[in-house]
Design an enzyme around this catalytic site. Sequence first.
Site, PDB file in Angstrom:
ATOM      1  N   SER A 121      -5.633   1.386  -5.109  1.00  0.00           N
ATOM      2  CA  SER A 121      -6.452   1.419  -6.609  1.00  0.00           C
ATOM      3  C   SER A 121      -8.221   0.672  -7.574  1.00  0.00           C
ATOM      4  O   SER A 121      -7.992   1.185  -8.270  1.00  0.00           O
ATOM      5  CB  SER A 121      -4.900   1.276  -7.610  1.00  0.00           C
ATOM      6  OG  SER A 121      -3.816   2.237  -7.065  1.00  0.00           O
ATOM      7  N   TYR A 375       1.769   0.328  -1.658  1.00  0.00           N
ATOM      8  CA  TYR A 375       0.861  -0.641  -1.932  1.00  0.00           C
ATOM      9  C   TYR A 375      -0.518  -0.524  -2.910  1.00  0.00           C
ATOM     10  O   TYR A 375      -1.550  -1.138  -2.000  1.00  0.00           O
ATOM     11  CB  TYR A 375       0.509  -1.582  -0.226  1.00  0.00           C
ATOM     12  CG  TYR A 375       1.510  -0.556   0.642  1.00  0.00           C
ATOM     13  CD1 TYR A 375       3.047  -1.556   0.908  1.00  0.00           C
ATOM     14  CD2 TYR A 375       1.477  -0.069   2.271  1.00  0.00           C
ATOM     15  CE1 TYR A 375       3.445  -0.969   1.692  1.00  0.00           C
ATOM     16  CE2 TYR A 375       1.783   0.390   2.562  1.00  0.00           C
ATOM     17  CZ  TYR A 375       3.054  -0.482   2.622  1.00  0.00           C
ATOM     18  OH  TYR A 375       4.487   0.018   3.225  1.00  0.00           O
ATOM     19  N   CYS A 376      -0.428   0.025  -3.455  1.00  0.00           N
ATOM     20  CA  CYS A 376      -1.339   0.464  -4.665  1.00  0.00           C
ATOM     21  C   CYS A 376      -2.467   1.271  -3.593  1.00  0.00           C
ATOM     22  O   CYS A 376      -3.214   1.306  -4.550  1.00  0.00           O
ATOM     23  CB  CYS A 376      -1.886  -1.061  -5.475  1.00  0.00           C
ATOM     24  SG  CYS A 376      -1.109  -2.063  -6.116  1.00  0.00           S
ATOM     25  N   ALA A 377      -2.411   1.875  -2.819  1.00  0.00           N
ATOM     26  CA  ALA A 377      -2.822   3.061  -2.359  1.00  0.00           C
ATOM     27  C   ALA A 377      -1.948   4.521  -2.751  1.00  0.00           C
ATOM     28  O   ALA A 377      -1.725   4.383  -1.731  1.00  0.00           O
ATOM     29  CB  ALA A 377      -2.846   2.876  -1.287  1.00  0.00           C
TER      30      ALA A 377
END
Length: 425
Positions: A121, A375-377
């Site tokens: 992100s 995982y912030c993806a």
Amino acid sequence: MNKKNTNNNFKTDFPFFKNNPDLVYLDTAASSLKPQVVIDAIKEYYEQYCINPHSQDYQLAIKGNDIFEDTRKIISKFINSNENEIVFCPSATFAFNQIAYGLEKYLQENDEILLTNLEHSSLLLPFYRLIKTKKIKIKFFETNNQGVITIENLKKVLTPKTRIVAFANINNSLAIENNTEKLTNFIKDYGQKYLKNNDWVFKNILVIIDGTQSIAHTKTDVKKWNIDFFAFSGHKVFGPTGIGVFWGKNEWLNILEPLILGGGMNDCIETNGRFSLLASPTRFEGGTQNIAGVFGLGAAIKYLLSIGMENIKNHQISLKKYALQQLTKHLSNNIEIYSDNINSSNIIFNIKNVFAQDVANFLGTQNICVRSGTYCAKLLSNTLNTSATIRVSLYIYNCKKDIDLLVTALKKGINEGGDFLNEFF
């Protein structure tokens, strides 16, 4: 390599394991642990210096500034750049916001920025914001089934309106290394041939690399790669939190507007509202920096170099081979593994018919630290076709015993009904 660590017993360098002897830490992709030498360097700053490098009227401040600038030199050599191209900042997230902000004034409506579904992100969102402010277009190009970017997939999306291509040379999920040099050369060749917009000051497609995951796992060479911008966070490479680095070609840095204005980065300020900025890197380092963090980061890079990138890679390959063997041997009917490439430091998996967070929480009760989710993806599910997974990330301080304990815990969860919830109810 440190003499005392010739048997890969690196745990002794990390106070974390002394203070948490029963924990198995398999979450380095989120943040690496800190060796004693890094903690000592931070402590040294506060105990022996505790000065602001902006002060240069006494010897202690001069000496402290020398250590601060020596870290810049160490990092420039580490990634093969010019010293004045290394900018200290709070994090890679800050760096990508700074880069996107600096490039915003040069972008025009319908200009295109290319990204992949695997990006963090921190890389996606600063450019997403430009959709509103500049009406640019974000386009995604596919990776192959291992998460690798290919020239064939780039060919499908590159156009004469492409201005920026941004990606991680190792992402934080599947963690497969891209051939950054090969990809960049293809992008640059395309831009040189097809880019006709004379309004684009950079005269070619810019390549921005997220090095947050790769910095601690593989050799970085920004000059050889022929890229334009690169960034990483210190806490992913044995360093402290709150300190990051971004690099850019000097000719580009000196035409970007800084995101933060303040003391130390301006040349002059006039009463009529005019002011001028100093050259890179100072123009991006307004205000008092995280000086203790820079001290710690310098020690972290030195520690990494004392181990050697090749030794780290060989250890990870050996350990991942063992992990994959043990997981498939003992859990073959119950596990789905999404990343079986031995060159990756991560293992992404799910236990069949069990929600990823339930498994991760159960492992936590067994003193095993992993990560679940995306995982912030946030677009990762588009590639893996599942809403969430479990990530095991390996590093130099992990060993076969850690893997054995992970397998034992997973077997326990499966054998106790398979729902991994018995520990909670």
